[in-house]
Scaffold this motif. Structure first.
Motif, PDB file in Angstrom:
ATOM      1  N   THR A   1       0.632  -0.744   0.224  1.00  0.00           N
ATOM      2  CA  THR A   1      -0.344  -0.289   0.283  1.00  0.00           C
ATOM      3  C   THR A   1       1.312   0.853  -0.042  1.00  0.00           C
ATOM      4  OG1 THR A   1      -1.772  -1.004   1.243  1.00  0.00           O
ATOM      5  CG2 THR A   1      -1.645   1.064   0.771  1.00  0.00           C
ATOM      6  N   LEU A   2       0.656   1.750  -1.132  1.00  0.00           N
ATOM      7  CA  LEU A   2       1.583   3.589  -1.067  1.00  0.00           C
ATOM      8  C   LEU A   2       0.696   4.746  -0.785  1.00  0.00           C
ATOM      9  CD1 LEU A   2       2.837   3.245  -4.804  1.00  0.00           C
ATOM     10  CD2 LEU A   2       3.784   1.999  -2.820  1.00  0.00           C
ATOM     11  N   ARG A   3       1.536   5.172   0.055  1.00  0.00           N
ATOM     12  CA  ARG A   3       1.126   6.463   0.639  1.00  0.00           C
ATOM     13  C   ARG A   3       1.159   7.438  -0.032  1.00  0.00           C
ATOM     14  NH1 ARG A   3      -0.670   9.794   4.648  1.00  0.00           N
ATOM     15  NH2 ARG A   3       0.295  12.482   4.826  1.00  0.00           N
ATOM     16  N   VAL A   4       0.367   7.980  -1.236  1.00  0.00           N
ATOM     17  CA  VAL A   4       0.470   8.832  -2.794  1.00  0.00           C
ATOM     18  C   VAL A   4      -0.612  10.105  -1.750  1.00  0.00           C
ATOM     19  CG1 VAL A   4       0.564   8.941  -5.072  1.00  0.00           C
ATOM     20  CG2 VAL A   4       0.342   6.964  -4.121  1.00  0.00           C
ATOM     21  N   GLU A   5       0.534  11.253  -2.776  1.00  0.00           N
ATOM     22  CA  GLU A   5       0.344  12.820  -2.008  1.00  0.00           C
ATOM     23  C   GLU A   5      -0.312  13.578  -3.481  1.00  0.00           C
ATOM     24  OE1 GLU A   5       3.421  14.417   0.369  1.00  0.00           O
ATOM     25  OE2 GLU A   5       2.802  13.453   1.445  1.00  0.00           O
ATOM     26  N   ASN A   6      -0.820  14.326  -4.462  1.00  0.00           N
ATOM     27  CA  ASN A   6      -1.201  14.649  -5.639  1.00  0.00           C
ATOM     28  C   ASN A   6      -0.949  15.552  -5.024  1.00  0.00           C
ATOM     29  OD1 ASN A   6      -2.758  16.285  -7.398  1.00  0.00           O
ATOM     30  ND2 ASN A   6      -4.371  14.123  -7.637  1.00  0.00           N
ATOM     31  N   GLN A   7       0.206  16.537  -5.550  1.00  0.00           N
ATOM     32  CA  GLN A   7       0.960  17.717  -4.966  1.00  0.00           C
ATOM     33  C   GLN A   7      -0.535  18.652  -6.099  1.00  0.00           C
ATOM     34  OE1 GLN A   7       4.606  17.769  -3.976  1.00  0.00           O
ATOM     35  NE2 GLN A   7       5.114  16.397  -6.292  1.00  0.00           N
ATOM     36  N   ALA A   8      -0.880  18.437  -6.810  1.00  0.00           N
ATOM     37  CA  ALA A   8      -1.559  19.295  -8.059  1.00  0.00           C
ATOM     38  C   ALA A   8      -2.716  19.631  -6.866  1.00  0.00           C
ATOM     39  CB  ALA A   8      -2.650  19.196  -9.063  1.00  0.00           C
ATOM     40  N   THR A   9      -3.806  18.711  -6.454  1.00  0.00           N
ATOM     41  CA  THR A   9      -4.592  18.761  -5.472  1.00  0.00           C
ATOM     42  C   THR A   9      -4.797  18.817  -3.735  1.00  0.00           C
ATOM     43  OG1 THR A   9      -5.863  16.749  -5.615  1.00  0.00           O
ATOM     44  CG2 THR A   9      -6.033  17.786  -7.672  1.00  0.00           C
TER      45      THR A   9
END
Length: 624
Positions: free
Chosen positions: A190-198
């Motif tokens: 499971t990855l923790r992903v940060e959408n840097q646009a939103t």
């Protein structure tokens, strides 16, 4: 068509299975003429074979519910690649075509592909090896503007590769991976992903994670006391501000690695005065791989006649073969006391003395006491010449601290400057910049003080986690694109095995990893890498363990990657029976079930047969 089968499904999402047929408790088979009376125990199932004196062997029969699918039924494997630089782009090209059923996503924190070539825009940024070598082997560009291409042209090339091979369909740009956690029960990351646009944070799951973040991705400012109090322009060269104009300013450049050596000669003619802080001596080479006269500060443009000749594929092929081969012929210069290494020392001293002839007194402060190749060679065109100019101060005295106006060295001298450019490199320990957790361990801790891997690909106790250009992965000599391609071909073979053979998780055995580490640590003391220099290959620790190189040449590691040693890996299976052959399914292939398709793909015209590769193509007869 295959016969109709009675299915039973006990849980949602399970594979359908054949209804279990009743079987006799004992099966009779022929025995050897002279019964031995021995018992043979099956180590996994615990069943016993008892050889009877009556001339037959009776044994308990272990059956299980067969999975009701042809052996080549489509299977899905979700794979995440972290990083969209050279390695991530190449993964986006090769993995989808080499791994049927792959569901691929490539994450990158930046707004476009290119990695280091997207991020580094400082004055003079360019490749220090010829552009015709620093490109993929399957997508040659024949019309490079310069022999040693500028960063912007290299970036455009890799964007072209990504566009041509439709890599953008797999990309998640401006998506920063901030963590990864393994679930042993599900066999997934499971990855923790940060959408840097939103600003959204989400947690996608993947069967396999591949890191392709590069060796020098996590740049950092030095931690000198008082650096936060400095009120002038402060930047790392890897985070260059395009609005900054050094013209007429007093500027300090800290560091004489690859980027510092490029920045100094490119801004020296513009600034009022330049303080260049160089803690360590370094060798300045004529060229990186011994390819001709090497780089100059001025562009090395190709003659139009030569570029026109490259329109003929055979002409360009011969040109590239000859050029690229030179990068495989310098492996001998790595060994301590070798005549070739001694020759490099003599050649470099002559070259450096000639470039410093206006200030010959600098030579003794710049020539290292370690052998060439202990640290990565840097051609540095124009660098030594810039040091002889009147508006530059070459400072070897260690930095003590910063003030709000400048830098103070250990001899208590303060030098006030309007701007400070830190060309101090990036993390050199190869530890990932985010937590990767499996079996209660963080890879950052497991790789401390030294990152230990199996063949540069993976680490025990971290299942389904792979690396491109990981610790001890890259063979010295050769080219970076070729190294990346052969690593990804190896990974593709591994992923095909995992996806087709019902494998839930895989990791290298500790014993195999220990043996590889022992081999590496026995090899490197014979080389100049082990001398008393600070480099990214030893984590910045002179005399420390070498983790930045493969223990051998580029040709050597390419040979190793051709045939994976599956016996060095530990496998767990998806089947609840734990039978390693459950993936064989119902005994059929898809073509046979349909009653159509080429069932003799192996038959070829005699003139098309090469017995060296005959019957070895993995995709021969593949039912797509």
């Amino acid at each position: 068509m295959a016969p109709s089968l009675e299915h039973s499904i006990s849980h949602e999402g399970e594979l359908p299975v054949l209804a279990k047929e009743k079987a006799p408790d004992l099966v009779e088979v022929n025995s050897s003429p002279e019964p031995s009376g021995q018992e043979v125990k099956n180590g996994r199932n615990g069943h016993v074979l008892a050889e009877e004196a009556g001339g037959s062997v009776q044994r308990p029969v272990r059956t299980f519910e067969l999975e009701d699918h042809p052996i080549d039924a489509p299977s899905k494997i979700r794979v995440a690649v972290i990083g969209a630089g050279l390695a991530g782009i190449t993964a986006g090209v090769l993995l989808p075509i080499k791994v049927p059923g792959i569901e691929l996503q490539v994450f990158d924190k930046n707004a476009d592909v290119g990695g280091t070539w997207y991020e580094n825009i400082y004055p003079g940024v360019r490749c220090d090896i010829p552009a015709n070598v620093y490109q993929s082997t399957f997508e040659p560009k024949t019309n490079w503007t310069e022999e040693y291409a500028q960063g912007s042209e290299i970036l455009e090339y890799w964007k072209h590769v990504a566009q041509k091979y439709n890599v953008y369909q797999y990309l998640k740009l401006r998506h920063k991976v901030a963590g990864a956690k393994w679930d042993e029960d599900t066999g997934r990351w499971t990855l923790r992903v940060e959408n840097q646009a939103t600003g959204e944070i989400y947690a996608p799951e993947f069967d396999v994670v591949i890191t392709a973040i590069g060796r020098f991705n996590a740049w950092k400012l030095p931690d000198y006391p008082g650096i936060k109090d400095y009120q002038g322009h402060l930047r790392h060269s890897s985070a260059w501000d395009p609005k900054f104009d050094p013209t007429g300013k007093t500027v300090a450049v800290i560091g004489n690695g690859a980027s510092g050596i490029q920045v100094v000669p490119n801004i020296q003619p513009l600034v009022k005065h330049l303080d260049h802080y160089a803690r360590s001596p370094t060798w300045i080479a004529g060229s990186f791989g011994g390819e001709g006269p090497g780089r100059r500060l001025e562009p090395n443009y190709y003659p139009k006649e030569l570029l026109d000749s490259f329109e003929d594929p055979e002409t360009y092929y011969k040109f590239r073969k000859e050029l690229e081969s030179t990068f495989y012929r310098r492996f001998g210069t790595l060994f301590k006391g070798s005549e070739t290494n001694k020759g490099l020392r003599e050649d470099f001293i002559k070259l450096m003395a000639e470039r410093l002839k206006q200030k010959p007194e600098l030579l003794e402060h710049i020539i290292p006491d370690f052998s060439p190749n202990c640290r990565r060679l840097t051609p540095g065109p124009g660098y030594l010449e810039a040091l002889t100019e009147e508006n530059i101060s070459f400072i070897r005295t260690p930095i003590s601290h910063f003030t709000k106006d400048g830098i103070v060295t250990s001899d208590s001298v303060e030098r006030k400057v309007e701007a400070v450019i830190c060309s101090t490199g990036a993390n050199v320990d190869m530890r990932p910049p985010f937590p990767i957790i499996a079996n209660g361990k963080d890879l950052r801790d497991a790789w401390s003080p030294d990152p230990l891997t199996y063949l540069g690909f993976s680490t025990p106790s971290f299942p389904n986690l792979l690396h491109v250009q990981g610790p001890n992965a890259a063979g010295h000599s050769g080219t970076v694109p070729n190294q990346v391609e052969t690593q990804l071909v190896y990974i593709a073979k591994l992923l095909r095995k995992v996806s087709t053979q019902g494998i839930k998780s895989f990791s290298p055995s500790q014993a195999a990893t220990d043996d590889f580490v022992a081999y590496s640590d026995s090899f490197f003391p014979k080389t100049v890498f082990s001398e008393n220099c600070s480099s990214w290959a030893n984590g910045g620790r002179p005399g420390g363990r070498i983790h930045g190189h493969w223990p051998g040449s580029a040709s050597h590691v390419n040979f190793v990657r051709k045939d994976p040693r599956w016996e060095d890996w530990e496998w767990k299976y998806k089947s609840k029976t734990w039978n390693r052959f459950a993936w064989l399914g119902n005994g059929w292939t898809r073509k046979e079930e349909r009653g159509e398709g080429d069932l003799t793909p192996y038959l070829k015209k005699p003139g098309d047969i090469d017995l060296r590769s005959y019957h070895e193509s993995w995709y021969e007869g593949l039912d797509r």
